[in-house]
Scaffold this active site. Structure first.
Site, PDB file in Angstrom:
ATOM      1  N   LYS A  95       1.131  86.213  53.198  1.00 44.71           N
ATOM      2  CA  LYS A  95       2.336  85.645  52.576  1.00 44.71           C
ATOM      3  C   LYS A  95       2.512  86.217  51.164  1.00 44.71           C
ATOM      4  O   LYS A  95       3.641  86.515  50.747  1.00 44.71           O
ATOM      5  CB  LYS A  95       2.241  84.115  52.510  1.00 44.71           C
ATOM      6  CG  LYS A  95       2.387  83.400  53.835  1.00 44.71           C
ATOM      7  CD  LYS A  95       3.737  83.592  54.504  1.00 44.71           C
ATOM      8  CE  LYS A  95       4.866  82.890  53.783  1.00 44.71           C
ATOM      9  NZ  LYS A  95       6.150  82.998  54.566  1.00 44.71           N
ATOM     10  N   THR A 110       4.801  79.986  50.256  1.00 49.54           N
ATOM     11  CA  THR A 110       3.848  78.878  50.155  1.00 49.54           C
ATOM     12  C   THR A 110       3.113  78.874  48.809  1.00 49.54           C
ATOM     13  O   THR A 110       2.960  79.928  48.180  1.00 49.54           O
ATOM     14  CB  THR A 110       2.825  79.009  51.305  1.00 49.54           C
ATOM     15  OG1 THR A 110       1.723  78.152  51.053  1.00 49.54           O
ATOM     16  CG2 THR A 110       2.268  80.426  51.436  1.00 49.54           C
ATOM     17  N   ASP A 111       2.607  77.698  48.431  1.00 49.82           N
ATOM     18  CA  ASP A 111       1.766  77.615  47.222  1.00 49.82           C
ATOM     19  C   ASP A 111       0.403  78.266  47.448  1.00 49.82           C
ATOM     20  O   ASP A 111      -0.328  78.516  46.494  1.00 49.82           O
ATOM     21  CB  ASP A 111       1.606  76.154  46.770  1.00 49.82           C
ATOM     22  CG  ASP A 111       0.930  75.242  47.791  1.00 49.82           C
ATOM     23  OD1 ASP A 111       0.629  75.698  48.916  1.00 49.82           O
ATOM     24  OD2 ASP A 111       0.701  74.055  47.465  1.00 49.82           O
ATOM     25  N   GLU A 112       0.065  78.539  48.722  1.00 48.12           N
ATOM     26  CA  GLU A 112      -1.275  79.068  49.001  1.00 48.12           C
ATOM     27  C   GLU A 112      -1.463  80.477  48.442  1.00 48.12           C
ATOM     28  O   GLU A 112      -2.588  80.945  48.302  1.00 48.12           O
ATOM     29  CB  GLU A 112      -1.561  79.021  50.512  1.00 48.12           C
ATOM     30  CG  GLU A 112      -1.434  77.604  51.028  1.00 48.12           C
ATOM     31  CD  GLU A 112      -2.003  77.377  52.421  1.00 48.12           C
ATOM     32  OE1 GLU A 112      -2.907  78.113  52.830  1.00 48.12           O
ATOM     33  OE2 GLU A 112      -1.509  76.443  53.078  1.00 48.12           O
ATOM     34  N   TYR A 116      -4.005  84.291  56.003  1.00 47.84           N
ATOM     35  CA  TYR A 116      -2.633  83.762  55.971  1.00 47.84           C
ATOM     36  C   TYR A 116      -2.026  83.917  54.586  1.00 47.84           C
ATOM     37  O   TYR A 116      -0.949  84.506  54.415  1.00 47.84           O
ATOM     38  CB  TYR A 116      -2.623  82.286  56.398  1.00 47.84           C
ATOM     39  CG  TYR A 116      -1.346  81.559  56.012  1.00 47.84           C
ATOM     40  CD1 TYR A 116      -0.130  81.907  56.580  1.00 47.84           C
ATOM     41  CD2 TYR A 116      -1.364  80.525  55.061  1.00 47.84           C
ATOM     42  CE1 TYR A 116       1.048  81.251  56.219  1.00 47.84           C
ATOM     43  CE2 TYR A 116      -0.191  79.872  54.693  1.00 47.84           C
ATOM     44  CZ  TYR A 116       1.011  80.232  55.272  1.00 47.84           C
ATOM     45  OH  TYR A 116       2.167  79.582  54.912  1.00 47.84           O
TER      46      TYR A 116
HETATM   47  P1  NAD Z   1       5.816  77.378  62.100  1.00 49.64           P
HETATM   48  O1  NAD Z   1       4.601  78.139  62.482  1.00 49.64           O
HETATM   49  O2  NAD Z   1       6.007  75.987  62.575  1.00 49.64           O
HETATM   50  O3  NAD Z   1       7.123  78.194  62.548  1.00 49.64           O
HETATM   51  C1  NAD Z   1       7.239  79.587  62.418  1.00 49.64           C
HETATM   52  C2  NAD Z   1       8.381  80.048  63.305  1.00 49.64           C
HETATM   53  O4  NAD Z   1       8.517  81.472  63.160  1.00 49.64           O
HETATM   54  C3  NAD Z   1       8.120  79.788  64.795  1.00 49.64           C
HETATM   55  O5  NAD Z   1       9.281  79.245  65.391  1.00 49.64           O
HETATM   56  C4  NAD Z   1       7.817  81.170  65.365  1.00 49.64           C
HETATM   57  O6  NAD Z   1       8.211  81.323  66.714  1.00 49.64           O
HETATM   58  C5  NAD Z   1       8.654  82.056  64.443  1.00 49.64           C
HETATM   59  N1  NAD Z   1       8.158  83.437  64.369  1.00 49.64           N
HETATM   60  C6  NAD Z   1       6.868  83.845  64.215  1.00 49.64           C
HETATM   61  N2  NAD Z   1       6.819  85.194  64.199  1.00 49.64           N
HETATM   62  C7  NAD Z   1       8.106  85.641  64.321  1.00 49.64           C
HETATM   63  C8  NAD Z   1       8.701  86.926  64.325  1.00 49.64           C
HETATM   64  N3  NAD Z   1       7.966  88.038  64.236  1.00 49.64           N
HETATM   65  N4  NAD Z   1      10.045  87.012  64.458  1.00 49.64           N
HETATM   66  C9  NAD Z   1      10.804  85.898  64.586  1.00 49.64           C
HETATM   67  N5  NAD Z   1      10.293  84.654  64.574  1.00 49.64           N
HETATM   68  C10 NAD Z   1       8.954  84.523  64.433  1.00 49.64           C
HETATM   69  O7  NAD Z   1       5.861  77.443  60.490  1.00 49.64           O
HETATM   70  P2  NAD Z   1       6.518  76.438  59.469  1.00 49.64           P
HETATM   71  O8  NAD Z   1       5.503  75.435  59.069  1.00 49.64           O
HETATM   72  O9  NAD Z   1       7.831  76.009  59.965  1.00 49.64           O
HETATM   73  O10 NAD Z   1       6.714  77.407  58.221  1.00 49.64           O
HETATM   74  C11 NAD Z   1       7.929  78.114  58.004  1.00 49.64           C
HETATM   75  C12 NAD Z   1       7.790  78.953  56.742  1.00 49.64           C
HETATM   76  O11 NAD Z   1       7.496  78.113  55.634  1.00 49.64           O
HETATM   77  C13 NAD Z   1       6.651  79.973  56.821  1.00 49.64           C
HETATM   78  O12 NAD Z   1       7.091  81.166  56.210  1.00 49.64           O
HETATM   79  C14 NAD Z   1       5.537  79.331  56.017  1.00 49.64           C
HETATM   80  O13 NAD Z   1       4.715  80.301  55.421  1.00 49.64           O
HETATM   81  C15 NAD Z   1       6.317  78.557  54.978  1.00 49.64           C
HETATM   82  N6  NAD Z   1       5.664  77.351  54.448  1.00 49.64           N
HETATM   83  C16 NAD Z   1       5.137  76.418  55.281  1.00 49.64           C
HETATM   84  C17 NAD Z   1       4.555  75.260  54.750  1.00 49.64           C
HETATM   85  C18 NAD Z   1       3.999  74.177  55.635  1.00 49.64           C
HETATM   86  O14 NAD Z   1       3.406  73.218  55.128  1.00 49.64           O
HETATM   87  N7  NAD Z   1       4.177  74.225  56.946  1.00 49.64           N
HETATM   88  C19 NAD Z   1       4.525  75.088  53.365  1.00 49.64           C
HETATM   89  C20 NAD Z   1       5.077  76.069  52.541  1.00 49.64           C
HETATM   90  C21 NAD Z   1       5.655  77.198  53.095  1.00 49.64           C
HETATM   91  P1  TYD Z   2      -3.445  72.416  57.415  1.00 45.70           P
HETATM   92  O1  TYD Z   2      -2.542  71.362  57.948  1.00 45.70           O
HETATM   93  O2  TYD Z   2      -4.033  73.409  58.363  1.00 45.70           O
HETATM   94  O3  TYD Z   2      -2.658  73.135  56.225  1.00 45.70           O
HETATM   95  P2  TYD Z   2      -3.209  74.222  55.110  1.00 45.70           P
HETATM   96  O4  TYD Z   2      -4.510  74.750  55.522  1.00 45.70           O
HETATM   97  O5  TYD Z   2      -2.117  75.232  55.160  1.00 45.70           O
HETATM   98  O6  TYD Z   2      -3.275  73.448  53.819  1.00 45.70           O
HETATM   99  O7  TYD Z   2      -4.634  71.701  56.677  1.00 45.70           O
HETATM  100  C1  TYD Z   2      -4.418  70.802  55.603  1.00 45.70           C
HETATM  101  C2  TYD Z   2      -5.768  70.398  55.071  1.00 45.70           C
HETATM  102  O8  TYD Z   2      -6.434  69.613  56.069  1.00 45.70           O
HETATM  103  C3  TYD Z   2      -6.669  71.583  54.784  1.00 45.70           C
HETATM  104  O9  TYD Z   2      -7.449  71.294  53.617  1.00 45.70           O
HETATM  105  C4  TYD Z   2      -7.575  71.650  55.995  1.00 45.70           C
HETATM  106  C5  TYD Z   2      -7.689  70.205  56.440  1.00 45.70           C
HETATM  107  N1  TYD Z   2      -7.866  69.986  57.889  1.00 45.70           N
HETATM  108  C6  TYD Z   2      -8.901  69.162  58.361  1.00 45.70           C
HETATM  109  O10 TYD Z   2      -9.688  68.597  57.567  1.00 45.70           O
HETATM  110  N2  TYD Z   2      -9.040  68.984  59.708  1.00 45.70           N
HETATM  111  C7  TYD Z   2      -8.215  69.600  60.607  1.00 45.70           C
HETATM  112  O11 TYD Z   2      -8.414  69.428  61.852  1.00 45.70           O
HETATM  113  C8  TYD Z   2      -7.145  70.419  60.127  1.00 45.70           C
HETATM  114  C9  TYD Z   2      -6.201  71.121  61.071  1.00 45.70           C
HETATM  115  C10 TYD Z   2      -7.004  70.586  58.747  1.00 45.70           C
END
Ligand code: NAD
Ligand code: TYD
Length: 352
Positions: free
Chosen positions: A162, A132-134, A158
């Site tokens: 990561k 992630t960019d975070e 988080y």
């Molecule tokens: P998500 O929470 O929707 O899915 C995570 C999945 O991992 C789930 O299906 C969960 O059951 C599985 N999981 C958790 N712990 C596990 C373990 N110990 N063993 C096996 N499986 C396990 O997350 P997502 O949004 O799909 O993100 C996927 C990846 O992409 C993550 O690594 C996250 O950090 C990264 N990412 C997410 C975003 C975003 O905006 N959602 C952006 C950039 C990077």
């Molecule tokens: P989120 O979807 O939790 O992603 P991340 O924290 O990984 O960026 O949140 C996106 C942005 O939206 C973040 O700045 C927090 C804000 N946010 C709200 O304002 N209200 C909400 O109920 C949630 C879940 C997030």
């Protein structure tokens, strides 16, 4: 074949579905099915012989070793993670366990398997870590977007977990020669997004007449990317990325949260107007800010474009319209994920 971890989550499921829609190379899926893992996301593959699902933990070394030995994948893609910042604030332990210890154990199991491969297979093998960019921390307004050279400065449990996993992946390349690739992507949105993250939460709450909780002043900026563009970037990095390199992936679409919420409300006004003629935006409710809330993320995605020729296909306008439509068309999916566990979480988070 490829092994995909976290395949029942939001991005992992989109990735597996797109992968099998675009070719016939089989996928072995490994997912622990936490609250965020939902097999319904992969339901369309139930009878597909190209897909095998295994319920398990990336930290279960014996299981992963068995799977690698039996299926002999040419690549492992690690999507598995605890991924919700707010949950990491309430309870960081699971984040350390999966994101740090789990990634470490997965790397060790993969290293043992990779070391035993014939030389040509070793050279062709890839471990792709989805991050992630975070990990880069927060940007001041007007500061240049994150490049791959930006120092890691994670601010939440988080992002710290990561960042730790990214460092482990890097070290397994530098020390052991494991051919790793890392992608650091901005905020994703699209189908199958669990409705505790900003965009799906707003859609789902709006439709049932609940408040739309905006943290603080709503001026935090994120760079939003349609999930299928993230998946295409990962496919491209897997295909052509240089081992040991990291690639930033982003949508060139910085927007303050409040503008995102207004966009969602306007689309709902158009696609599902309220019977009484009132506007969804009237449900917006400013709530207490997230502790340590990062003010701005922005991704400089020029390296992946320059070196690998990837750029997003979707604009925010087209991607968010598809997303809102998807939620309107899938009320059963929404109802099913709103299980007991989900309701408890919502109570903890929004009680105040
Ligand atoms: P998500 O929470 O929707 O899915 C995570 C999945 O991992 C789930 O299906 C969960 O059951 C599985 N999981 C958790 N712990 C596990 C373990 N110990 N063993 C096996 N499986 C396990 O997350 P997502 O949004 O799909 O993100 C996927 C990846 O992409 C993550 O690594 C996250 O950090 C990264 N990412 C997410 C975003 C975003 O905006 N959602 C952006 C950039 C990077
Ligand atoms: P989120 O979807 O939790 O992603 P991340 O924290 O990984 O960026 O949140 C996106 C942005 O939206 C973040 O700045 C927090 C804000 N946010 C709200 O304002 N209200 C909400 O109920 C949630 C879940 C997030």
């Amino acid at each position: 074949m490829i092994l995909v971890t976290g395949s029942a989550g939001f991005i992992g499921a989109n990735f597996v579905l797109d992968w099998l829609a675009g070719g016939d190379e089989p996928v072995l899926s490994l997912d622990q099915l936490t609250y965020a893992g939902n097999l319904e996301n992969l339901a369309s593959l139930e009878a597909d012989p190209r897909h095998t699902f295994v319920h398990g933990d990336i930290g279960d070394t014996a299981l992963v070793a068995r799977l690698l030995a039996a299926h002999r994948p040419r690549a492992v893609l690690n999507f598995a993670a605890e991924s919700h910042v707010d949950r990491s604030i309430h309870g960081p332990e699971d984040f350390i366990q999966t994101n740090v210890v789990g990634t470490f154990r997965l790397l060790e199991a993969v290293r043992a398997y990779w070391s035993g491969l014939p030389e040509a297979d070793q050279a062709a093998f890839r471990f792709l870590h989805v991050s992630t960019d975070e990990v880069y921390g927060s940007l001041a307004p007007g500061a240049p977007a994150f490049t791959e050279a930006h120092a890691c400065a994670p601010n939440s449990p988080y992002s710290a977990s990561k960042a730790a996993s990214d460092h482990l992946v890097r070290a397994w390349h530098h020390t052991y020669g494991l051919p790793v690739l890392t992608t650091n992507c901005s905020n994703n949105y699209g189908p199958f997004h669990f409705p505790e993250k900003l965009i799906p939460l707003m859609i789902v709450n709006a439709l049932v007449g609940k408040p739309l909780p905006v943290y603080g002043d709503g001026q935090q900026v994120r760079d939003w990317l349609y999930v299928k563009d993230h998946c295409s970037a990962i496919r491209r990095v897997l295909q052509a990325g240089t081992p040991g390199e990291t690639y930033n992936v982003g949508g060139w679409n910085e927007m303050p949260n409040i503008d995102i919420v207004h966009t969602v409300c306007a689309l709902l006004d158009e696609l599902r107007p309220k019977a009484d003629g009132s506007r969804y935006a009237a449900q917006i409710s400013y709530v207490k800010d997230r502790p340590g809330h990062d003010r701005r993320y922005a991704i400089d995605a020029r390296k992946i474009e320059r070196e690998l020729g990837w750029k997003p296909a979707e604009t925010f306008a087209s991607g968010i319209r598809k997303t809102v439509r998807w939620y309107l068309d899938h009320p059963d999916w929404v109802a099913h994920v709103q299980s007991g566990a989900y309701r408890e979480w919502v109570q903890t988070q929004y009680a105040a």
